[in-house]
Design an enzyme around this catalytic site. Structure first.
Site, PDB file in Angstrom:
ATOM      1  N   GLU A   1       0.800  -1.230   0.000  1.00  0.00           N
ATOM      2  CA  GLU A   1       0.000   0.000   0.000  1.00  0.00           C
ATOM      3  C   GLU A   1       0.833   1.280   0.000  1.00  0.00           C
ATOM      4  O   GLU A   1       0.811   2.046   0.979  1.00  0.00           O
ATOM      5  CB  GLU A   1      -0.955   0.018   1.198  1.00  0.00           C
ATOM      6  CG  GLU A   1      -1.979  -1.080   1.154  1.00  0.00           C
ATOM      7  CD  GLU A   1      -3.036  -0.946   2.253  1.00  0.00           C
ATOM      8  OE1 GLU A   1      -3.067   0.084   2.946  1.00  0.00           O
ATOM      9  OE2 GLU A   1      -3.844  -1.880   2.392  1.00  0.00           O
TER      10      GLU A   1
ATOM     11  N   GLU B   1      -5.343  -8.971   0.839  1.00  0.00           N
ATOM     12  CA  GLU B   1      -5.994  -8.633   2.109  1.00  0.00           C
ATOM     13  C   GLU B   1      -7.492  -8.480   1.859  1.00  0.00           C
ATOM     14  O   GLU B   1      -7.908  -7.885   0.866  1.00  0.00           O
ATOM     15  CB  GLU B   1      -5.488  -7.299   2.694  1.00  0.00           C
ATOM     16  CG  GLU B   1      -4.112  -7.377   3.300  1.00  0.00           C
ATOM     17  CD  GLU B   1      -3.639  -6.050   3.878  1.00  0.00           C
ATOM     18  OE1 GLU B   1      -4.469  -5.247   4.341  1.00  0.00           O
ATOM     19  OE2 GLU B   1      -2.415  -5.837   3.853  1.00  0.00           O
TER      20      GLU B   1
HETATM   21  C1  GCO Z   1      -3.834  -1.871   5.468  1.00  0.00           C
HETATM   22  C2  GCO Z   1      -2.713  -2.664   5.940  1.00  0.00           C
HETATM   23  C3  GCO Z   1      -3.024  -3.579   7.092  1.00  0.00           C
HETATM   24  C4  GCO Z   1      -4.185  -3.181   7.970  1.00  0.00           C
HETATM   25  C5  GCO Z   1      -5.490  -3.740   7.447  1.00  0.00           C
HETATM   26  C6  GCO Z   1      -6.679  -3.424   8.316  1.00  0.00           C
HETATM   27  O1  GCO Z   1      -4.477  -2.293   4.533  1.00  0.00           O
HETATM   28  O2  GCO Z   1      -4.110  -0.826   6.046  1.00  0.00           O
HETATM   29  O3  GCO Z   1      -2.075  -3.366   4.918  1.00  0.00           O
HETATM   30  O4  GCO Z   1      -1.819  -3.525   7.766  1.00  0.00           O
HETATM   31  O5  GCO Z   1      -4.010  -3.629   9.253  1.00  0.00           O
HETATM   32  O6  GCO Z   1      -5.753  -3.228   6.191  1.00  0.00           O
HETATM   33  O7  GCO Z   1      -6.894  -2.058   8.412  1.00  0.00           O
END
Ligand code: GCO
Length: 449
Positions: free
Chosen positions: A163, A354
């Site tokens: 990200e 994710e």
């Molecule tokens: C993000 C990160 C994760 C977060 C998850 C939940 O996407 O912000 O990669 O580390 O913890 O997304 O918010």
């Protein structure tokens, strides 16, 4: 539903969020350690020094993954374990931790996927200007090459940066993530440019250092839109808002991925910011690093329709009726449209690296954790992924976020995303009901969804 035989049923974590062991075996400090004295930066003064002590509990954690039946596990490496200062001396003991973890995963039949950088910059690098220091690209590429050299004999999928949009926006503009900078937007854009250069240099260095051919992707936050109906006008409106970015939104979806993959800032960005984005050809050559897969972190999306004036119009209340414990709307279609739009555009295999839900989870008096909302969340999102696959979109894997309840950045330990409940006082782990349900989905290869 039919999922391919080799579909990667996975789960994900990040070093700063679970490892703890902040001063063990020569690890150097990162920008997420020691933030508690700064009031208000992280809920209840929490920080990343202890979290889930995965650094001690990793064998038990892999055993739990095996029990769930995970086929793959995505985790990140802590830069300051390998290079305590971020550059200079290499720390073999820190690197050995990941050797042990990878071997344990492979012995359990779980394929590792490595994230090279998930936001935990070594403090010494930050003190020297972080991404804005032109030398940072070289330090980062040296570290990334080392990761490839050390682990590519056993791991073949790598994500260089997780990200980058969040780093730019949260780390350097809104100041909500470490290093908590609030730079004016045009200065923050320099972080974007330097980050892209560091990324490109790292990709090349990794391919060169790898022991065999490896696959490299970038994990972006999906900001794909959901068409309000499946009529072609609404689909077109959603596609337009997904890719044709305006104003400060430009860095979402395309800003990082497309620029790295094609070596050119997207046209809509150039239109908006004009000369800011004309950079020396030499920079653009370094940025250009074609990628092998599209990694998508997808949690939610907005709906859109084409209105009477022929313009895309975002749909507001009452179109989102359910929210997670962080206040994010639950919109399971988001994964289908993300897979479809991003595949149409880049023609690369897609991994959902994710996807998950924060809920309020409380163990009952038998110590069981019932989390029905998570079960519904997982099933519904997987059904939409199944739909994408049935339509011929090559979605290759799904990584539930997160394997363990963990340190949710500035929200501290207040948001539980895990398949596994963690009692932070005792470090006791308990599989939640959703972990058992996920196990049965995996066992049936998605047929019982
Ligand atoms: C993000 C990160 C994760 C977060 C998850 C939940 O996407 O912000 O990669 O580390 O913890 O997304 O918010």
């Amino acid at each position: 539903m039919k999922f391919p035989k080799d579909f990667l049923w996975g789960s994900a974590t990040a070093a700063a969020q679970i490892e703890g062991g902040f001063d063990r075996d020569g690890r150097g400090p990162s920008i997420w350690d020691n933030i508690c004295p700064e009031e208000g930066r992280s809920l209840n003064g929490s920080d990343a020094r202890v979290t889930c002590e995965h650094y001690t509990h990793w064998r038990e954690d892999v055993a739990l993954m095996k029990e769930i039946g995970l086929k793959s596990y995505r985790f990140s490496i802590s830069w300051s374990r390998l290079y305590p200062d971020g550059f200079g001396a290499f720390n073999g003991k820190g690197a050995a931790f990941y050797d042990g973890l990878i071997d344990e995963l492979l012995a359990a039949g779980i394929e590792p996927m490595i994230t090279v950088y998930h936001w935990d910059m070594p403090e010494e690098v930050y003190k020297r200007g972080g991404w804005l220091n032109p030398d940072c690209a070289e330090w980062f590429a040296t570290y990334a090459a080392k990761v490839a050299e050390l682990y590519s004999d056993r791991v073949d999928k790598f994500i260089v940066i997780n990200e980058p949009e969040s780093i730019l926006e949260g780390g350097y503009n809104s100041g909500l993530l470490a290093p908590f900078e609030k730079l004016p937007f045009d200065r923050a854009l320099q972080v974007m440019h330097r980050l892209l250069i560091a990324h490109g240099d790292a990709v090349r260095a990794m391919r060169k250092a790898a022991k065999r051919s490896i696959q490299i992707g970038m994990a972006i936050v999906s900001d794909a839109y959901i068409p309000n109906t499946e009529q072609s006008e609404d689909i077109e409106a959603a596609r337009k808002l997904t890719f044709d970015k305006r104003g400060k939104n430009f860095y979402k979806n395309i800003g990082f991925f497309e620029t790295a993959h094609t070596g050119k800032y997207p046209d809509c960005i150039e239109k908006e910011y004009g000369s800011w984005f004309s950079h020396p050809e030499e920079d653009m050559k370094r940025i250009h690093a074609p990628l092998d897969f599209f990694a998508c972190n997808a949690y939610k999306a907005k709906r859109v329709r084409l209105n009477e004036r022929g313009e895309p119009e975002k749909m507001l209340y009452p179109y989102y009726t359910n929210y997670n414990a962080k206040g994010w709307p639950i919109t399971p279609e988001c994964v289908y449209w993300a897979a479809r739009f991003f595949y149409e555009k880049y023609r690369l295999p897609v991994y959902f690296t994710e996807n998950g839900i924060a809920t309020v989870d409380l163990p009952d008096d038998q110590g069981r954790v019932e989390d029905p909302a998570r079960i519904v969340y997982i099933k519904e999102h997987l059904r939409y992924i199944g739909r994408a696959i049935e339509e011929g979109i090559p979605v290759k894997g799904y990584y539930y976020w997160s394997f363990l309840d963990n340190y949710e950045w500035r929200m501290g330990f207040s948001a539980r995303f895990g398949l596994v409940y963690v009692d932070y006082a005792t470090q006791k782990r308990t599989l939640k009901r959703s972990a058992l349900r996920y196990k049965s989905i995996i066992e049936s290869n998605g047929e019982n969804l």
